[in-house]
Design a protein around this motif. Structure first.
Motif, short mmCIF file in Angstrom:
data_model
loop_
_atom_site.label_atom_id
_atom_site.label_comp_id
_atom_site.label_asym_id
_atom_site.label_seq_id
_atom_site.Cartn_x
_atom_site.Cartn_y
_atom_site.Cartn_z
N PRO A 26 0.82 -1.21 0.00
CA PRO A 26 0.00 0.00 0.00
C PRO A 26 0.86 1.26 0.00
O PRO A 26 2.02 1.24 0.42
N ASP A 27 0.27 2.36 -0.47
CA ASP A 27 0.98 3.64 -0.48
C ASP A 27 1.50 4.00 0.90
O ASP A 27 2.58 4.58 1.04
N GLU A 28 0.71 3.68 1.94
CA GLU A 28 1.07 4.07 3.31
C GLU A 28 2.36 3.40 3.77
O GLU A 28 3.03 3.92 4.67
N ALA A 29 2.72 2.27 3.19
CA ALA A 29 4.00 1.64 3.49
C ALA A 29 5.08 2.08 2.50
O ALA A 29 6.22 2.36 2.88
N ALA A 30 4.72 2.18 1.22
CA ALA A 30 5.69 2.53 0.19
C ALA A 30 6.30 3.90 0.41
O ALA A 30 7.44 4.15 0.00
N VAL B 6 11.37 7.79 13.35
CA VAL B 6 11.01 6.84 12.30
C VAL B 6 12.25 6.15 11.73
O VAL B 6 12.29 4.93 11.58
N LEU B 7 13.28 6.93 11.43
CA LEU B 7 14.49 6.36 10.83
C LEU B 7 15.17 5.38 11.78
O LEU B 7 15.61 4.30 11.38
N GLY B 8 15.27 5.73 13.06
CA GLY B 8 15.87 4.83 14.03
C GLY B 8 15.09 3.54 14.18
O GLY B 8 15.68 2.45 14.27
N LEU B 9 13.77 3.62 14.20
CA LEU B 9 12.94 2.43 14.35
C LEU B 9 13.02 1.53 13.12
O LEU B 9 13.00 0.31 13.24
N ILE B 10 13.12 2.14 11.94
CA ILE B 10 13.31 1.33 10.73
C ILE B 10 14.69 0.68 10.74
O ILE B 10 14.84 -0.51 10.44
N ASP C 51 8.12 -3.22 9.44
CA ASP C 51 6.76 -2.81 9.78
C ASP C 51 6.69 -1.30 9.68
O ASP C 51 7.14 -0.59 10.58
N ALA C 52 6.14 -0.78 8.60
CA ALA C 52 6.04 0.66 8.40
C ALA C 52 4.70 1.21 8.86
O ALA C 52 4.63 2.33 9.38
N LEU C 53 3.65 0.44 8.71
CA LEU C 53 2.32 0.94 9.05
C LEU C 53 2.22 1.28 10.54
O LEU C 53 1.48 2.19 10.93
N GLY C 54 2.99 0.57 11.36
CA GLY C 54 2.96 0.85 12.79
C GLY C 54 3.63 2.15 13.17
O GLY C 54 3.54 2.60 14.33
N LEU C 55 4.29 2.79 12.19
CA LEU C 55 5.00 4.05 12.45
C LEU C 55 4.14 5.28 12.19
O LEU C 55 4.55 6.40 12.50
N ILE C 56 2.97 5.09 11.60
CA ILE C 56 2.14 6.22 11.21
C ILE C 56 1.38 6.76 12.42
O ILE C 56 0.66 6.02 13.10
#
Length: 323
Positions: free
Chosen positions: A138-142, A173-177, A289-294
């Motif tokens: 999804p766009d929200e992750a991309a 966000v960057l640190g968590l990724i 997991d990107a969606l959890g960062l929003i």
């Protein structure tokens, strides 16, 4: 055209920004979603030296292209969902020709340095600056692809021998990724931050975490990854002599006393970009997991307020819906 623009003193939402004109080899991207990053916040500050449309992390749909573009797998460009690579290189300098296009001698960065950005309804970029998004993503992750690419590139630059101790400094966000990516290596990884709510994400991912104020500076870490410029001094206290300090992300600015780096003979590695395709792959395969960062999603018209919200220390990712 609607856009979020700064004149170098103030940020405004405008409804009459000029429509982008296609240049040779360019495609026109209709922006659907953009992410506000610390680098965007710095560019939006009065006196930053940047004036123009803000924003450098975005996804969208190709609406048009230069008719002289050569045929390729994206020959049917219109309708393709893509991530926009914000680094625009010349393609002809010695660095570009040697495979280091992200270090181009005349590079520009959308929304940050020398080029208008993606907090707008449309943007024109070179064909090489768009990367197709996998259908299942999804766009929200991309929209996190550029930051995932940074973390993937950092993992490649860290030579893993044995089972090293790696500390990630910064719980943005960057640190968590980065912590998620590095945890996949044969390493003992922990994240140090300051926002207890974000530690819940680390628990979900099975990543060790502590408050940065609770750790001793025993100079025993093999690698310290810094995603927060304010943590550079702490990084030098944590890393072992002849260890490695990785500066992750272009938003690391400011002066720093380098004496501790020299004294401990540290290896310093700067990571300013990465392979967007690799970042998309990591997101698509579930490695991040990107969606959890929003934290929030706002309309483009709410951009100035959304930038203020994104600057609050307890916020994670704030997205702008431009569709």
């Amino acid at each position: 055209m609607h856009a979020i623009r700064t004149d170098g003193t103030a940020v405004r939402f405008v409804t009459d920004d000029p429509e982008p004109e296609l240049g040779p080899g360019e495609v026109l991207v209709r922006i659907t979603l953009a992410a506000i990053t610390p680098a965007d916040l710095m560019a939006a500050r009065a006196g930053s030296g940047f004036a123009g449309v803000l924003g450098h992390c975005a996804v969208g749909v190709i609406e048009d292209g230069d008719p002289d573009l050569p045929a390729d797998p994206l020959s049917n460009l219109c309708g393709t969902r893509v991530v926009v690579n914000p680094i625009v290189s010349c393609g002809s300098c010695p660095l570009c020709k040697s495979g280091l296009a992200s270090n181009c001698q005349s590079r520009r960065v959308l929304g940050l340095d020398g080029a208008g950005g993606c907090f707008a309804q449309r943007v024109a970029v070179p064909r090489g600056n768009v990367v197709p998004i996998p259908a299942e993503l999804p766009d929200e992750a991309a929209v996190f692809a550029a930051r995932a690419a940074l973390a993937m590139h950092a993992a490649q630059r860290i030579r893993i021998e044995g089972k090293p101790y790696i500390t990630v400094l910064g719980d943005g966000v960057l640190g968590l990724i980065a912590a998620q990516v590095l945890a996949k290596l044969n390493a003992s990884v922990r994240l140090l931050g300051s926002e207890p709510k974000r530690f819940l994400l680390c628990e979900k991912w099975g990543i060790k975490h502590r408050h940065a104020s609770e750790v001793g500076q025993r100079a025993d870490q093999d690698v310290v990854v810094v995603t927060d410029a304010d943590r550079l001094e702490l990084a030098c206290g944590l890393v072992r002599p002849r260890g490695k300090v990785v500066l992750l992300g272009p938003e690391l600015f400011g002066d720093f006393d380098v004496r501790s780096i020299v004294r401990q003979e540290l290896e310093v590695v700067g990571i300013a970009s990465g392979d967007i395709g690799a970042g998309l792959d990591a997101l698509a395969t579930g490695g991040i997991d990107a969606l959890g960062l929003i934290a929030r999603k706002a309309r483009l018209s709410e951009g100035p307020n959304a930038l203020q919200l994104a600057a609050e220390p307890d916020q994670l990712a704030v997205l702008l819906d431009a569709a």
